[in-house]
Design an enzyme around this catalytic site. Structure first.
Site, mmCIF file in Angstrom:
data_model
loop_
_atom_site.group_PDB
_atom_site.id
_atom_site.type_symbol
_atom_site.label_atom_id
_atom_site.label_comp_id
_atom_site.label_asym_id
_atom_site.label_seq_id
_atom_site.Cartn_x
_atom_site.Cartn_y
_atom_site.Cartn_z
ATOM 1 N N HIS A 165 118.138 119.666 -22.523
ATOM 2 C CA HIS A 165 117.318 118.726 -23.275
ATOM 3 C C HIS A 165 118.165 118.202 -24.433
ATOM 4 O O HIS A 165 119.333 118.561 -24.571
ATOM 5 C CB HIS A 165 116.057 119.441 -23.767
ATOM 6 C CG HIS A 165 114.990 118.533 -24.290
ATOM 7 N ND1 HIS A 165 114.725 117.284 -23.741
ATOM 8 C CD2 HIS A 165 114.104 118.679 -25.320
ATOM 9 C CE1 HIS A 165 113.729 116.721 -24.404
ATOM 10 N NE2 HIS A 165 113.344 117.545 -25.374
ATOM 11 N N HIS A 181 111.523 125.354 -26.885
ATOM 12 C CA HIS A 181 112.277 124.696 -27.944
ATOM 13 C C HIS A 181 111.302 124.362 -29.065
ATOM 14 O O HIS A 181 110.116 124.708 -28.985
ATOM 15 C CB HIS A 181 113.004 123.455 -27.417
ATOM 16 C CG HIS A 181 112.107 122.373 -26.924
ATOM 17 N ND1 HIS A 181 111.236 122.538 -25.846
ATOM 18 C CD2 HIS A 181 111.903 121.087 -27.345
ATOM 19 C CE1 HIS A 181 110.575 121.423 -25.631
ATOM 20 N NE2 HIS A 181 110.946 120.527 -26.533
ATOM 21 N N ASP A 183 105.349 119.199 -30.128
ATOM 22 C CA ASP A 183 104.338 119.326 -29.071
ATOM 23 C C ASP A 183 104.384 120.672 -28.362
ATOM 24 O O ASP A 183 103.514 120.976 -27.543
ATOM 25 C CB ASP A 183 104.451 118.171 -28.058
ATOM 26 C CG ASP A 183 105.830 118.017 -27.442
ATOM 27 O OD1 ASP A 183 106.813 118.494 -28.034
ATOM 28 O OD2 ASP A 183 105.934 117.402 -26.374
ATOM 29 N N HIS A 184 105.375 121.502 -28.696
ATOM 30 C CA HIS A 184 105.489 122.822 -28.093
ATOM 31 C C HIS A 184 105.200 123.964 -29.062
ATOM 32 O O HIS A 184 105.133 125.121 -28.638
ATOM 33 C CB HIS A 184 106.889 123.007 -27.506
ATOM 34 C CG HIS A 184 107.168 122.099 -26.352
ATOM 35 N ND1 HIS A 184 107.189 122.529 -25.041
ATOM 36 C CD2 HIS A 184 107.422 120.765 -26.317
ATOM 37 C CE1 HIS A 184 107.444 121.496 -24.252
ATOM 38 N NE2 HIS A 184 107.586 120.410 -25.005
ATOM 39 N N HIS A 240 110.359 121.321 -30.593
ATOM 40 C CA HIS A 240 109.684 120.050 -30.802
ATOM 41 C C HIS A 240 108.199 120.318 -31.042
ATOM 42 O O HIS A 240 107.621 121.262 -30.496
ATOM 43 C CB HIS A 240 109.888 119.126 -29.600
ATOM 44 C CG HIS A 240 111.236 118.467 -29.600
ATOM 45 N ND1 HIS A 240 111.808 117.941 -28.466
ATOM 46 C CD2 HIS A 240 112.125 118.249 -30.607
ATOM 47 C CE1 HIS A 240 112.987 117.418 -28.766
ATOM 48 N NE2 HIS A 240 113.198 117.601 -30.062
ATOM 49 N N ASP A 275 110.945 119.975 -20.390
ATOM 50 C CA ASP A 275 111.826 119.252 -21.304
ATOM 51 C C ASP A 275 113.297 119.461 -20.951
ATOM 52 O O ASP A 275 114.057 120.109 -21.663
ATOM 53 C CB ASP A 275 111.561 119.660 -22.757
ATOM 54 C CG ASP A 275 110.250 119.099 -23.279
ATOM 55 O OD1 ASP A 275 109.241 119.200 -22.556
ATOM 56 O OD2 ASP A 275 110.232 118.541 -24.390
ATOM 57 N N HIS A 332 103.501 118.596 -18.333
ATOM 58 C CA HIS A 332 104.164 117.881 -19.430
ATOM 59 C C HIS A 332 104.250 116.377 -19.160
ATOM 60 O O HIS A 332 105.298 115.759 -19.192
ATOM 61 C CB HIS A 332 105.562 118.463 -19.684
ATOM 62 C CG HIS A 332 106.127 118.101 -21.022
ATOM 63 N ND1 HIS A 332 106.906 116.981 -21.228
ATOM 64 C CD2 HIS A 332 106.029 118.690 -22.233
ATOM 65 C CE1 HIS A 332 107.260 116.904 -22.495
ATOM 66 N NE2 HIS A 332 106.734 117.937 -23.134
#
Length: 313
Positions: free
Chosen positions: A138, A61, A65-66, A63, A207, A266
């Protein structure tokens, strides 16, 4: 043989001892990257692996942090004089998101090919391996992934003879030619091979809340890498609110899927020592390990593993 390295095991923000989310796999001269959090380039360098063979980048996805490490990685690939196309796979909106990030990496010497996922399940065939994406739960659209290395059946000379396949075709069909034509007759690989053998399967999922799709797609995986955002007591409500998982919810999924080995990843920034919570996790599923940056393994076909074990004895 499939090499796996968990490049980053952190969620939300990088820490001095923990980089953000990323996984790298190597197979047959190609590399597959799943997610590209901040610090991914440094983690690849520390591992001693190369950037240039990256064939595919998958995103669970969008976000930060990814995906926040992507612009720098693209620049590095460009500086390495890469010319081959780079394939990217992710939820709908992938091309828009990547092009927005490329404002700071506009000039690249290679094309990017986008595969935007739709629906609950999608499979992408690559050169000798398969990527399977499955929808999870998520607070934005998010997918888990399987990396699968299929394995054909063994050569069966009796089957080849009974199907009338000339001996001069046997070698060519065994060497992965799908079909050979002789004297106007076409002979195919399935005419000389037995039933497909067990391949290699790695599942990566982060997530999400626990959902049946995770168990379904992780079933019998050789390695299941799954988010464990929280290990501390009292975090269950927070996990539900932000649609993440506790160590114990993740372990229950691994047990139900009957995976061969499982790593947690994670972690929340508030969770500093994942190992402290593992005894409680092992009460649920004993094949779980606490993932950490740089944790690696090499997966081999089952028969090859048995041969190696006999040699060790």
């Amino acid at each position: 043989m499939l090499d796996i390295c968990l490049l980053g095991s952190g969620g939300m923000m990088p820490l001095p001892y923990r980089r953000l989310t990323a996984l790298m796999a190597r197979y047959n001269g190609k590399s597959i990257l799943i997610d590209c959090g901040e610090g991914t380039q440094v983690a690849i360098k520390e591992k001693g692996w190369s950037f240039k063979p990256i064939d595919v980048i998958c995103f669970t996805h969008y976000h930060a942090d990814h995906i926040s490490g992507l612009p720098g990685l693209l620049l590095t690939l460009g500086n390495a004089e890469r010319k081959e196309p780079l394939v990217m796979i992710g939820p709908k909106g992938l091309e828009r998101v990547v092009n927005a990030l490329r404002v700071i990496a506009p000039e690249l010497p290679f094309p990017i090919e986008f595969i935007e996922l739709s629906g609950n399940h999608q499979e992408i065939e690559r050169d000798g391996y398969k990527i399977e994406a499955f929808r999870v739960n998520h607070n934005v659209t998010c997918y888990g992934y399987n990396i699968m290395i299929p394995r054909t059946g063994k050569f069966d000379p009796e089957k080849a003879k009974s199907n009338g396949v000339p001996m001069k075709c046997w070698s060519r069909l065994q060497k992965k030619e799908e079909a050979v034509e002789v004297d106007g007759v076409t002979y195919t690989r399935d005419m000389i091979l037995g039933e497909p053998r067990k391949g290699i399967k790695v599942t990566y999922c982060t997530d999400t809340r626990p959902v049946p799709a995770i168990v379904e797609h992780a079933k019998d995986s050789d390695l299941f890498i799954c988010e464990g955002m929280y290990g501390e007591d009292g975090k269950e409500a927070k996990a539900r609110e932000y649609k993440h998982m506790t160590f114990y919810e993740a372990a229950a999924l691994g047990k139900e899927a009957d995976v061969k080995e499982m790593w947690l990843t994670h972690y929340s920034p508030s969770l500093t020592r994942a190992d402290e919570f593992m005894p409680k996790v092992w009460n649920i599923f004993e094949r779980v390990q606490a993932g950490k940056d740089g944790k690696s393994m090499t997966l081999e076909f089952e028969e090859d593993e048995e041969i190696d074990k006999k040699k060790e004895r």
